[in-house]
Design a protein around this motif. Structure first.
Motif, short mmCIF file in Angstrom:
data_model
loop_
_atom_site.label_atom_id
_atom_site.label_comp_id
_atom_site.label_asym_id
_atom_site.label_seq_id
_atom_site.Cartn_x
_atom_site.Cartn_y
_atom_site.Cartn_z
N UNK A 194 0.82 -1.21 0.00
CA UNK A 194 0.00 0.00 0.00
C UNK A 194 0.85 1.25 0.00
N UNK B 49 3.65 1.39 -1.76
CA UNK B 49 3.98 1.47 -3.18
C UNK B 49 2.80 2.05 -3.96
N UNK B 50 1.60 1.62 -3.59
CA UNK B 50 0.40 2.10 -4.27
C UNK B 50 0.27 3.61 -4.10
N UNK B 51 0.59 4.10 -2.90
CA UNK B 51 0.51 5.54 -2.67
C UNK B 51 1.57 6.27 -3.48
N UNK B 52 2.73 5.63 -3.62
CA UNK B 52 3.78 6.26 -4.44
C UNK B 52 3.32 6.35 -5.88
N UNK B 53 2.69 5.29 -6.35
CA UNK B 53 2.27 5.31 -7.75
C UNK B 53 1.16 6.33 -7.96
N UNK B 54 0.48 6.67 -6.89
CA UNK B 54 -0.55 7.70 -6.97
C UNK B 54 0.08 9.09 -6.92
N UNK B 55 1.37 9.13 -6.60
CA UNK B 55 2.05 10.41 -6.56
C UNK B 55 2.01 11.09 -5.21
N UNK B 56 1.79 10.34 -4.14
CA UNK B 56 1.72 10.95 -2.81
C UNK B 56 3.11 11.41 -2.35
#
Lengths: 323, 298
Positions: B188, B190-197
């Motif tokens: 999760x 990584x998922x936030x990183x891919x969202x640009x957080x």
């Protein structure tokens, strides 16, 4: 196919993971996870990426999205280079390129309500007010086939299929144009798989999405994808439209892969190409053609010269000396 | 849809399910020892909150005509000390003091430790630097470190709080860093990183909330150490100064009267022991109650 517009262009992409050893942590070698991949992804298509586990499919997808630092090569999105540009200029592209992960449970923060998780996309990239954000989240939930009142719930309260719907909702929240589906349906059971694929197809229509569909399931890929890229040990082996590829596979590795698909009709046996040996260690990358250690038709040349990426017929590329 | 329908039904049932907090609490009180600890802490809390209301005497009020009354004397059920001060009221005000000192020093220590731990765990570049600093603090025996700090700042209760806070930082930093290292590898994040957080967002909203369990356990255990150390430092004369009703100081004052008025040392001694024991068993109980392997909600 060639008249279509290129959305994403990847040129000579390489991703090496350093192998460190000793107390001084010196780099003694590298794992070649993605080895010189060049492809174009067309607007609105679904490009499948197949290969056995550990062949670098996921790393390839993640490197495109910038989740892994690339080692070499360029990535362009709508003609603009997005590799090697500063982080702050990347934000607008991150909005355009999203990812759907294999394990939706792992990608949801267990301490966060679903609604809040989805809302974050809007908080990060837009400055619309809270009320409107929540409204958008509710719309999103409905769009992916969930109920609005799931807003308040935590990830552990959902089933696998529902979680994947949430993962999809998060990916489409910002209206991206390109989505990497990293084994997006592999963890689901077959009936749920079909529903999710249907949803993905529906969203592709309504949002004009382009998918990079990473999977090890050749049956699903055939069903979903317009074109298929076969990867072996981080390198591209074959690329063709899915009809071409399944009808007329050229690369010996592709043939072996396709012959391994279980047949629904018992007794109707097809010749099975069996591969000998194990996948070579990517830290000890073979010379010449990466596949020559297991290839049934390998020759002397294969172990020395890296095969070129050749177009055999319209839109059908292959990297093999022997075809 | 079949499987989803079943899941739906499950969710319907789960709706009544209590929150994580209640769940943990329920599991905690099943543990008899932890329940005992919890009760002791609760009693101390009550004593601390209602201190002036439940005692009949000012803890500082001397009455030289009633010195060294023993336990069970009329009007002074825990007796009086060598100046005729009521031991019960001193004990109650001491409870208040040790709780305040314990909570403040743990909170300050946690803030420092969590900040350092988050930075060290998340940013690889800072890791070496921060953790070496933490090792440096660790290299001193705790009580010596506290004495050193007090020697530099001067003897007072405030300085005791500062010293114990600093002493709490390294342990907390290590625990937080460890959790961050494991949580940041979760998908999760990584998922936030891919969202640009942003990093800040990832650290505060996604990593920290998932590191809370070890922090809670650490804080509880640390309360015990904190209270014990405050008493120890006061006993040595480095903390609370007479006539402050502090448990450690009370023991120190009573040691000259061990034969004539043993209750002067025994009563605060038992209080310290009970409270420290209580915090320790509650910490232990929490560790079990928060253990994800014992979680049934997955």
């Amino acid at each position: 196919m060639s008249n279509q517009q290129t959305l994403l262009e990847v040129k000579n992409l390489k991703k090496y993971f350093p192998v460190k050893s000793g107390i001084l942590k010196r780099t003694i070698g590298s794992v070649k996870a993605v080895e010189d991949v060049s492809i174009e992804v067309y607007e609105g298509e679904t490009l499948g990426v197949v290969g056995e586990s550990g062949c670098g499919k996921s790393t390839f997808g993640r490197t495109i999205l910038g989740l892994e630092e690339r080692t070499e090569g360029t990535i362009s999105f709508r003609g603009e280079k997005i590799s090697g540009i500063p982080e702050k200029n990347l934000k607008k592209f991150k909005k355009e390129m999203q990812m759907i992960f294999q394990d939706p449970y792992a990608t949801l923060n267990p301490r966060q309500r679903i609604g809040d998780a989805l809302e974050e996309a809007f908080i990060i990239h837009t400055d619309i007010p809270k009320k409107e954000r929540q409204q958008r989240v509710r719309e999103l939930l409905t769009e992916v086939g969930l109920k609005e009142e799931y807003y308040e719930r935590y990830p552990h309260e959902f089933s696998g299929g529902q979680r994947q719907r949430i993962g999809i909702a998060r990916a489409i929240a910002l209206n991206p144009s390109f989505i990497v589906c990293d084994e997006a349906v592999s963890a689901l059971d077959v009936s749920v798989q079909a529903q999710i694929i249907k949803l993905l197809k529906k969203l592709q229509q309504s949002h004009q999405l382009t998918y990079l569909f990473i999977s090890h399931d050749l049956g699903v890929v055939r069903n979903v994808c317009d074109r298929v890229l076969v990867m072996y040990l981080g390198a591209t082996a074959e690329l063709a439209s899915s009809t071409q590829l399944y009808k007329n596979p050229l690369h010996p590795y592709t043939k072996a892969l396709l012959s391994a698909i279980p047949r629904p009709v018992p007794g109707r046996k097809k010749e099975r190409v069996r591969l000998e040996g194990e996948l070579p260690n990517a830290a000890n990358y073979p010379n010449g053609c990466p596949f020559h250690t297991r290839c049934p038709i390998a020759t002397e040349k294969c172990s020395q010269v890296r095969p070129e990426w050749r177009e055999m017929e319209e839109g059908h590329f292959v990297a093999c000396h022997e075809v | 849809m079949a499987s989803e329908a079943i899941a739906d039904k499950k969710i319907g049932k789960d709706k009544k399910k209590e929150s994580r907090f209640i769940q943990t609490f329920r599991r905690l009180v099943k543990n008899k020892l932890a329940l005992f600890g919890l009760i002791v802490i609760l009693i101390q809390l009550l004593m601390a909150v209602s201190a002036p209301a439940i005692v009949g005497y000012d803890p500082l009020e001397q009455n030289l005509s009633e010195t060294e009354l023993s336990v069970g004397s009329e009007g002074h059920w825990l007796g009086t000390d060598n100046y005729g001060r009521d031991v019960w009221s001193r004990l109650v005000f001491g409870a208040r003091l040790s709780l305040i000192v314990g909570v403040t020093s743990v909170v300050i220590g946690l803030i420092g430790g969590i900040a350092l731990g988050l930075l060290a765990g998340y940013y690889k570049k800072l890791d070496g630097l921060i953790m070496r600093f933490v090792d440096l603090l660790f290299a001193f025996p705790g009580i010596l470190l506290a004495m050193l700090i007090i020697a530099m700042l001067g003897t007072s209760l405030v300085n005791v709080v500062i010293a114990i806070s600093i002493w709490s930082i390294p342990g907390c930093a290590r625990i937080v860093r460890g959790s961050v290292l494991s949580v940041k590898k979760q998908e999760y994040v990584l998922a936030m990183k891919s969202l640009g957080a942003s990093d800040r967002r990832i650290i505060l909203k996604h990593i920290l909330p998932n590191c809370t369990a070890p922090i809670i356990v650490f804080a509880t255990m640390r309360m015990a150490t904190s209270i014990l150390s405050t008493s120890a430092l006061s006993f040595l004369g480095l903390g609370a100064q007479p006539p402050t009703p502090e448990w450690g100081a009370m023991i120190a004052a009573g040691q000259d009267f061990m034969w004539s008025a043993p209750h002067m040392t025994i009563v605060p001694g038992i209080a310290i022991m009970l409270v420290v024991f209580a915090f320790n068993v509650v910490g232990d109980g929490l560790r079990d109650a928060l253990d994800p392997n014992m979680n049934v909600d997955n």
